[in-house]
Write a protein that holds these residues in place. Sequence first.
Motif, PDB file in Angstrom:
ATOM      1  N   VAL A  38       1.219  -1.409   0.403  1.00 43.78           N
ATOM      2  CA  VAL A  38      -0.357   0.154   0.332  1.00 43.78           C
ATOM      3  C   VAL A  38       0.372   1.075   0.068  1.00 43.78           C
ATOM      4  O   VAL A  38       1.648   1.272   0.622  1.00 43.78           O
ATOM      5  N   ASP A  39       0.513   2.209  -0.644  1.00 42.59           N
ATOM      6  CA  ASP A  39       1.414   3.430  -1.189  1.00 42.59           C
ATOM      7  C   ASP A  39       0.254   4.809  -0.349  1.00 42.59           C
ATOM      8  O   ASP A  39      -0.207   4.928   0.356  1.00 42.59           O
ATOM      9  N   TYR A  40       1.820   5.408  -0.215  1.00 40.56           N
ATOM     10  CA  TYR A  40       1.273   6.972   0.216  1.00 40.56           C
ATOM     11  C   TYR A  40      -0.421   7.197  -0.602  1.00 40.56           C
ATOM     12  O   TYR A  40      -1.320   8.497   0.287  1.00 40.56           O
ATOM     13  N   ASN A  41      -0.899   7.032  -1.289  1.00 40.57           N
ATOM     14  CA  ASN A  41      -2.920   7.067  -1.681  1.00 40.57           C
ATOM     15  C   ASN A  41      -3.387   6.320  -0.797  1.00 40.57           C
ATOM     16  O   ASN A  41      -4.313   6.194  -0.759  1.00 40.57           O
ATOM     17  N   GLY A  42      -2.998   5.373   0.171  1.00 39.80           N
ATOM     18  CA  GLY A  42      -4.059   4.559   0.823  1.00 39.80           C
ATOM     19  C   GLY A  42      -4.355   3.611   0.301  1.00 39.80           C
ATOM     20  O   GLY A  42      -5.199   2.629   0.317  1.00 39.80           O
ATOM     21  N   HIS A  43      -3.654   2.460  -1.668  1.00 43.16           N
ATOM     22  CA  HIS A  43      -4.136   1.716  -2.181  1.00 43.16           C
ATOM     23  C   HIS A  43      -2.757   1.263  -2.933  1.00 43.16           C
ATOM     24  O   HIS A  43      -1.857   1.336  -2.769  1.00 43.16           O
ATOM     25  N   MET A  44      -3.112  -0.067  -3.291  1.00 43.99           N
ATOM     26  CA  MET A  44      -1.728  -1.192  -3.781  1.00 43.99           C
ATOM     27  C   MET A  44      -0.907  -0.068  -4.761  1.00 43.99           C
ATOM     28  O   MET A  44      -1.700   0.246  -6.074  1.00 43.99           O
ATOM     29  N   SER A  45      -0.461  -0.193  -4.824  1.00 46.90           N
ATOM     30  CA  SER A  45       0.683   0.179  -5.390  1.00 46.90           C
ATOM     31  C   SER A  45       0.801   0.151  -6.980  1.00 46.90           C
ATOM     32  O   SER A  45       1.366  -1.233  -6.932  1.00 46.90           O
TER      33      SER A  45
END
Length: 177
Positions: A38-45
């Motif tokens: 999970v990345d800084y956007n809150g979803h799977m990178s």
Amino acid sequence: MDRVVTPYEGSGHRTWDDTAEIPAPLRLHQTPVSSRWVDYNGHMSESCYLLVFGDNSDAFFRYLGIDEQYREGGHSLYTVETHIHNRREAAEAEPLALSLRLLDHDAKRVHVFHEMRHGETDALLATAEQLLVHVDIDRGRSIELPPHLQHRLAAIHRSHAAMPFPDLVGKPMGIRR
């Protein structure tokens, strides 16, 4: 030294059964979205979609009979091209269910199509089209698959041939005008 390890590494492969029905498509891999993906956007990178598709490929390789013992003989399948289409986001801990369809193959190459779906809602999250090539690892060159693997690929291809061909396959990328 740290390296990428698939969830199936060290698991070997099951014995191929020429009389067993071959599912169309193959459903060999499922996993929850790891917190590490999970990345800084809150979803799977985006890179983790490829990681999960790679794990699905590894499950397929083992279904065929390509495992550590096979690779110790100096041969493997390598990915030469991948096209990923991201459709929806996946959040931490959400279940992922993957399928794989064999689109085509010849003596050296294997063309597959993956779908990643939400494991509860069945929503399509992403697809990946891949071209794989059989290689002699030491020589760094493509070589023909052994007859037993060509036989298995032909059986899978016959099973998958009746499925509708995915619209996304073989489409070039670009800005439509």
